[in-house]
Design a protein around this motif. Structure first.
Motif, PDB file in Angstrom:
ATOM      1  N   ALA A 109       0.937  -0.834   0.364  1.00 24.18           N
ATOM      2  CA  ALA A 109       0.130   0.468   0.174  1.00 24.18           C
ATOM      3  C   ALA A 109       0.361   1.134   0.073  1.00 24.18           C
ATOM      4  CB  ALA A 109      -1.377   0.537   1.786  1.00 24.18           C
ATOM      5  N   GLY A 112       3.612   1.803  -4.262  1.00 28.44           N
ATOM      6  CA  GLY A 112       2.827   0.995  -5.438  1.00 28.44           C
ATOM      7  C   GLY A 112       3.167   0.853  -6.583  1.00 28.44           C
ATOM      8  N   ASN A 119      -2.542  -2.760 -17.363  1.00 31.50           N
ATOM      9  CA  ASN A 119      -3.347  -3.737 -16.385  1.00 31.50           C
ATOM     10  C   ASN A 119      -4.595  -3.766 -15.439  1.00 31.50           C
ATOM     11  OD1 ASN A 119      -1.918  -3.125 -14.457  1.00 31.50           O
ATOM     12  ND2 ASN A 119      -0.983  -5.445 -13.834  1.00 31.50           N
ATOM     13  N   PRO A 120      -5.818  -2.717 -16.377  1.00 30.27           N
ATOM     14  CA  PRO A 120      -6.676  -2.306 -15.816  1.00 30.27           C
ATOM     15  C   PRO A 120      -7.297  -3.793 -15.613  1.00 30.27           C
ATOM     16  CG  PRO A 120      -6.886  -1.875 -18.142  1.00 30.27           C
ATOM     17  CD  PRO A 120      -5.480  -2.134 -17.944  1.00 30.27           C
ATOM     18  N   PHE A 121      -8.191  -3.737 -14.025  1.00 27.70           N
ATOM     19  CA  PHE A 121      -8.910  -4.729 -13.761  1.00 27.70           C
ATOM     20  C   PHE A 121     -10.361  -5.055 -14.682  1.00 27.70           C
ATOM     21  CE2 PHE A 121      -8.344  -3.767  -9.857  1.00 27.70           C
ATOM     22  CZ  PHE A 121      -6.507  -4.459  -9.256  1.00 27.70           C
ATOM     23  N   PRO A 122     -10.425  -6.010 -15.296  1.00 30.28           N
ATOM     24  CA  PRO A 122     -12.111  -5.942 -16.044  1.00 30.28           C
ATOM     25  C   PRO A 122     -13.091  -5.646 -15.390  1.00 30.28           C
ATOM     26  CG  PRO A 122     -11.222  -8.495 -15.266  1.00 30.28           C
ATOM     27  CD  PRO A 122     -10.481  -7.556 -15.013  1.00 30.28           C
ATOM     28  N   LYS A 123     -12.803  -4.727 -14.342  1.00 32.66           N
ATOM     29  CA  LYS A 123     -14.287  -4.023 -13.924  1.00 32.66           C
ATOM     30  C   LYS A 123     -14.315  -2.299 -14.609  1.00 32.66           C
ATOM     31  CE  LYS A 123     -12.956  -6.948  -9.645  1.00 32.66           C
ATOM     32  NZ  LYS A 123     -14.384  -7.372  -9.028  1.00 32.66           N
ATOM     33  N   TYR A 131     -11.393   0.835  -6.096  1.00 36.89           N
ATOM     34  CA  TYR A 131     -10.467  -0.854  -5.340  1.00 36.89           C
ATOM     35  C   TYR A 131      -9.985  -0.897  -4.156  1.00 36.89           C
ATOM     36  CZ  TYR A 131      -9.214  -5.251  -4.584  1.00 36.89           C
ATOM     37  OH  TYR A 131      -8.975  -6.685  -3.800  1.00 36.89           O
ATOM     38  N   GLY A 132      -8.468   0.231  -3.921  1.00 35.53           N
ATOM     39  CA  GLY A 132      -7.605   0.386  -3.275  1.00 35.53           C
ATOM     40  C   GLY A 132      -8.273   1.079  -2.332  1.00 35.53           C
ATOM     41  N   ILE A 135      -9.985  -1.703  -0.237  1.00 37.81           N
ATOM     42  CA  ILE A 135      -9.966  -3.131   0.515  1.00 37.81           C
ATOM     43  C   ILE A 135      -8.970  -2.221   1.615  1.00 37.81           C
ATOM     44  CG2 ILE A 135      -9.997  -4.399  -1.431  1.00 37.81           C
ATOM     45  CD1 ILE A 135      -6.682  -4.070  -1.780  1.00 37.81           C
ATOM     46  N   HIS A 136      -8.858  -1.006   1.580  1.00 40.37           N
ATOM     47  CA  HIS A 136      -7.889  -0.329   3.201  1.00 40.37           C
ATOM     48  C   HIS A 136      -8.528   0.671   3.688  1.00 40.37           C
ATOM     49  CE1 HIS A 136      -3.951  -1.936   1.346  1.00 40.37           C
ATOM     50  NE2 HIS A 136      -4.220  -1.595   0.235  1.00 40.37           N
ATOM     51  N   ARG A 185      -5.131   4.747  -9.993  1.00 41.23           N
ATOM     52  CA  ARG A 185      -5.045   3.880  -9.290  1.00 41.23           C
ATOM     53  C   ARG A 185      -4.219   3.286  -8.106  1.00 41.23           C
ATOM     54  NH1 ARG A 185      -5.283  -2.764 -12.053  1.00 41.23           N
ATOM     55  NH2 ARG A 185      -3.292  -2.293 -12.515  1.00 41.23           N
ATOM     56  N   ALA A 186      -3.418   3.787  -8.651  1.00 46.22           N
ATOM     57  CA  ALA A 186      -1.645   3.648  -7.466  1.00 46.22           C
ATOM     58  C   ALA A 186      -1.979   4.595  -7.174  1.00 46.22           C
ATOM     59  CB  ALA A 186      -0.602   3.247  -8.394  1.00 46.22           C
ATOM     60  N   VAL A 189      -4.696   5.033  -3.658  1.00 48.64           N
ATOM     61  CA  VAL A 189      -4.284   3.956  -2.403  1.00 48.64           C
ATOM     62  C   VAL A 189      -3.451   5.309  -1.654  1.00 48.64           C
ATOM     63  CG1 VAL A 189      -3.108   2.281  -1.713  1.00 48.64           C
ATOM     64  CG2 VAL A 189      -3.703   2.196  -3.135  1.00 48.64           C
TER      65      VAL A 189
ATOM     66  N   ILE B 316      -3.443 -10.094 -13.727  1.00 51.24           N
ATOM     67  CA  ILE B 316      -4.593  -9.683 -12.799  1.00 51.24           C
ATOM     68  C   ILE B 316      -4.015  -9.653 -11.897  1.00 51.24           C
ATOM     69  CG2 ILE B 316      -6.902  -9.714 -11.840  1.00 51.24           C
ATOM     70  CD1 ILE B 316      -6.784  -8.161 -14.812  1.00 51.24           C
ATOM     71  N   GLY B 322       0.419  -5.607  -6.042  1.00 52.69           N
ATOM     72  CA  GLY B 322       0.600  -4.308  -6.575  1.00 52.69           C
ATOM     73  C   GLY B 322      -0.594  -3.114  -5.471  1.00 52.69           C
ATOM     74  N   LEU B 323      -1.012  -3.308  -5.645  1.00 53.32           N
ATOM     75  CA  LEU B 323      -1.951  -2.412  -4.380  1.00 53.32           C
ATOM     76  C   LEU B 323      -2.399  -2.257  -3.107  1.00 53.32           C
ATOM     77  CD1 LEU B 323      -5.194  -1.545  -6.990  1.00 53.32           C
ATOM     78  CD2 LEU B 323      -3.357  -0.251  -6.916  1.00 53.32           C
ATOM     79  N   GLY B 324      -1.857  -3.619  -2.603  1.00 48.47           N
ATOM     80  CA  GLY B 324      -1.411  -4.262  -1.039  1.00 48.47           C
ATOM     81  C   GLY B 324      -2.923  -5.013  -0.868  1.00 48.47           C
ATOM     82  N   GLN B 329      -7.606 -11.353  -1.001  1.00 45.86           N
ATOM     83  CA  GLN B 329      -8.619 -10.602  -1.605  1.00 45.86           C
ATOM     84  C   GLN B 329      -8.293 -10.478  -3.244  1.00 45.86           C
ATOM     85  OE1 GLN B 329      -6.933  -7.330   0.461  1.00 45.86           O
ATOM     86  NE2 GLN B 329      -9.134  -6.983   1.816  1.00 45.86           N
ATOM     87  N   ILE B 430     -16.347 -12.253 -18.208  1.00 44.54           N
ATOM     88  CA  ILE B 430     -16.263 -10.821 -17.905  1.00 44.54           C
ATOM     89  C   ILE B 430     -15.409 -10.127 -19.631  1.00 44.54           C
ATOM     90  CG2 ILE B 430     -15.427  -9.322 -17.121  1.00 44.54           C
ATOM     91  CD1 ILE B 430     -15.657 -11.208 -14.637  1.00 44.54           C
ATOM     92  N   LYS B 431     -16.259  -9.540 -20.094  1.00 42.02           N
ATOM     93  CA  LYS B 431     -15.369  -8.660 -21.653  1.00 42.02           C
ATOM     94  C   LYS B 431     -13.933  -7.813 -20.681  1.00 42.02           C
ATOM     95  CE  LYS B 431     -18.880 -10.201 -24.586  1.00 42.02           C
ATOM     96  NZ  LYS B 431     -19.307 -10.671 -23.349  1.00 42.02           N
TER      97      LYS B 431
END
Lengths: 276, 432
Positions: A109, A112, A119-123, A131-132, A135-136, A185-186, A189, B316, B322-324, B329, B430-431
């Motif tokens: 955390a 970063g 590599n974005p999440f497929p969201k 997201y970061g 979760i924190h 994203r990095a 956090v 992924i 990398g985000l912790g 999780q 998931i696309k």
């Protein structure tokens, strides 16, 4: 020029930073099974500066950067020795005894990372940045989170492009946009150090320029360690530069010195384009 | 420079020469591919054609429409009018009285006996059920549609060779004459066979249905899914994401792959020894069948789930770590959602295999003759593939078409499950 350096080789130049120290690496060695991938690296990383890591492919730059946030732990055969500290606390202490004072989650955390391939999440775009903090538990309510996501996207210059489609998938963006999303994203956090592993190698020149501008802005608040293959890029963005060769840290000094008057012949050869 | 140009020309010629060979190879490969496809399709069509041509008549049954006078003197012979009387009343004679009115030509006892046999033994149950539901019917004349014996059904479907000697068939010339007579009087009808879908097994082909087997199979598959999916997925996640790769995990992997290939009858024996003999679970029950099929499906789902987890790109995991994000999780938020379609498809394919298994079910006693439709997972039950096995073994001609009908039901069940797999895969995909 491909021969290995002496095992007693000592890094030339200046391993100390002029700024205040945030991370300190002492006698760091990495082994992948029997392969000695990183040899006796000693270096300081300072606050508010960009440290560029250069060197030919397979020289240990990426291995080194992945030591700083312990991402090498995910590789079963990787073994790291030596001491790497963040703010004076050994980040590998729980390697030896589990009662270490730096949990790997906390470390990642605070340090970063941005990867070579976006590599974005497929969201959704929003979820990617949120997201970061989620979760924190960094935000106390939804409103707080919205503001944080917006400010991060503004910082990376993506807000105006995506504000109307925050629910779209992060993977629907272009390569350059994806990489900026990963940077957003990095920084969401609020780390102290950001590691970038060839962040522009998959991008076109225009997107590269935007990322470089962004790096220059980010260095006001963060310590950045950037791996790059482009000497021009390194000289444009960095204050300090480190040259790796066959697992050795050959030379580290101010960028000015490295790119204009390097001390070690290997560095000279590399930056003048004779190898690499 | 000249040298290079000449070499270039040479290269072009060389490539041109090799091109013909390469194209030829491609053409051959195409032909192999298409011909194997054609062979597969021909086999499949033959298979379907044979099943459907034997089985389609199972959906039709032969009934007789009779006005039956529900004589209270016959139903209540003792004049007590109790519920018990309704169970033991001689409905057969009531039906036969009605039938006799339409067949005045019956002369002697022997002919009357033959006439009685064209009715199904299930006819009286039909009247009994109706009267028990509505006692006010006693004393009235009610019109019933009653099943005929399967031999009559077979005759009308054209399976009886009337030219052959009377001794070699079960329906006599006299009975055939009676049936033809009744058809002329417009009393015999051919209707859609609802019995097939609403009853359990029976000794009489005209009364047998697949509902018991369908319900039993459905219960077993539900149990199989509930038990094997979460267990196998957790095992796969642990092995793939958390376990250190060492000699023990290698050993486990070999064993899991081995288990997936163990003949299913061995699982049946295991189930018999453990669930029935040791734990004392009831024999022939869907709970035991479900447990045995779970054991069988378990390794298949583990293998499919591990493959699905392996196919999630490591970038992924790196991004989340990398985000912790902690290991768990990362796995639950990012890796599993991406692997879920593959896991579901794999487990449904495994369950489809389980649906078609008869050997392990025979071992745990599901081969028993069960008439009732199971209402709970501990009651004795039939299962579709075992029903197919039982019926195909039955001597009556009427069960042959029932067997094909049961196979068709099994195929439709499979088709539905595979469609579900595709639907789920598309839903959770998931696309990128």
């Amino acid at each position: 020029m491909e021969e290995e350096l002496d095992s007693n080789f000592k890094t030339v130049g200046n391993i100390r930073t002029e700024k205040s120290v945030i991370m300190n690496v002492e006698d760091c060695n990495v082994y992948y099974g029997d392969v000695h991938a990183l040899k006796n690296v000693n270096m300081e990383i300072g606050k508010s500066e960009v440290l560029a890591l250069i060197g030919p492919s397979g020289c240990g730059k990426s291995t080194f950067i992945r030591c700083l946030n312990r991402l090498n732990d995910t590789i079963d055969i990787a073994r790291v020795t030596g001491k790497i500290s963040l703010d004076g606390k050994d980040i590998y202490s729980d390697y030896i005894n589990t009662s270490g004072n730096m949990d790997v989650v906390l470390l990642r955390a605070r340090v970063g990372m941005v990867f070579q391939k976006p590599n974005p999440f497929p969201k959704s775009i929003f979820e990617n940045v949120a997201y970061g903090p989620k979760i924190h538990g960094l935000c106390k309510d939804k409103n707080d989170l919205n503001n944080l996501v917006e400010s991060c996207l503004v910082k990376v210059g993506l807000w105006d492009e995506v504000k109307d489609r925050l629910e779209d998938s992060g993977t629907s963006l272009s390569g350059g946009q994806q990489q900026r999303l990963c940077i957003a994203r990095a920084i969401a956090v609020q780390p102290e150090v950001i590691l970038m592993d060839e962040p522009c190698s998959a991008l076109d020149p225009i997107a590269t320029e935007r990322i470089e501008d962004l790096i220059s802005e980010l260095k006001q608040n963060y310590a950045l360690v950037v791996v790059t293959h482009s000497m021009q890029q390194a000289s444009r963005i960095s204050q300090r530069a480190a040259y790796f060769h066959m697992g050795n840290l050959v030379e580290v000094d101010s960028s000015n010195k490295i790119f204009n008057d390097p001390s070690h012949p290997l560095t000279t050869n590399y930056i003048s384009g004779r190898i690499g | 420079m000249n040298n290079i140009n000449r070499a270039d020309l040479n290269v072009t010629k060389l490539i041109e020469r090799s091109l013909e060979k390469r194209n030829q190879k491609e053409r051959y490969f195409r032909i192999y591919g298409i011909s194997s496809l054609v062979i597969a399709v021909v086999f499949l069509l033959t298979f379907f054609a044979s099943i459907i041509s034997t089985g389609y008549q199972a959906f039709i049954k032969t009934d007789i429409e009779l006005e039956v006078f529900l004589d209270s003197e016959v139903i209540y012979p003792n004049g007590t009018k109790t519920e018990e009387d309704l169970f033991f009343a001689d409905y057969d004679s009531l039906i036969f009285t009605s039938l006799k009115e339409h067949l005045p030509e019956l002369k002697n006892r022997k002919e009357r006996r033959q006439a009685r046999l064209i009715l199904s033994s299930g006819a009286s149950y039909k009247i009994q059920n109706k009267i028990i539901k509505d006692k006010s019917l006693v004393g009235q004349t009610v019109s019933f549609i009653l099943p005929l014996d399967d031999e009559v059904d077979m005759y009308l479907k054209g399976y009886v060779d009337t030219e052959s000697s009377e001794n070699s068939r079960k329906i006599t010339d006299f009975q055939i004459a009676l049936v033809e007579n009744l058809i002329e009087k417009d009393l015999i009808h051919r209707n859609f066979n609802t019995t097939l879908f609403v009853s359990g097994d029976s000794r009489e082909p005209e009364l047998a249905g697949i509902l018991g087997a369908l319900v039993g199979s459905f219960m077993m598959l539900t149990i199989t899914f509930i038990i094997s999916f979460p267990l196998a997925v957790s095992a796969a996640i642990y092995l793939e994401e958390f376990a250190k790769k060492n000699i023990w995990t290698d050993f486990l992997e070999v064993n899991i792959n081995n288990l997936a290939a163990v003949p299913s009858i061995i699982y049946g024996l295991l189930g018999l020894a453990i669930f029935i003999n040791f734990f004392g679970f009831p024999r022939s029950a869907p709970i035991v069948g479900g447990l045995v099929l779970s054991l069988m499906t378990f390794p298949v789902v583990i293998i499919a789930s591990r493959a699905a987890l392996k196919s999630v790109p490591p970038s992924i995991r790196d991004a989340a770590l990398g985000l912790g994000a902690s290991k768990i999780q990362t796995t639950l938020h990012h890796v599993v959602p991406l692997a879920l379609p593959g896991m579901l498809t794999g487990s449904i394919v495994g369950m489809a295999r389980a649906l078609g298994e008869s050997a392990p079910l025979i071992m745990i006693g599901m081969v028993a003759f069960v008439v009732d439709i199971p209402t709970s997972i501990t009651e004795p039950s039939a299962a579709l593939p075992v029903q197919v096995f039982l019926w195909s073994d039955a001597p009556e001609r009427g069960f042959a078409e029932k067997t094909s009908a049961a196979i068709m039901a099994l195929l439709v069940f499979l088709l539905l499950m595979n469609s579900l797999a595709i639907w789920l895969r598309n839903k959770f995909q998931i696309k990128w």
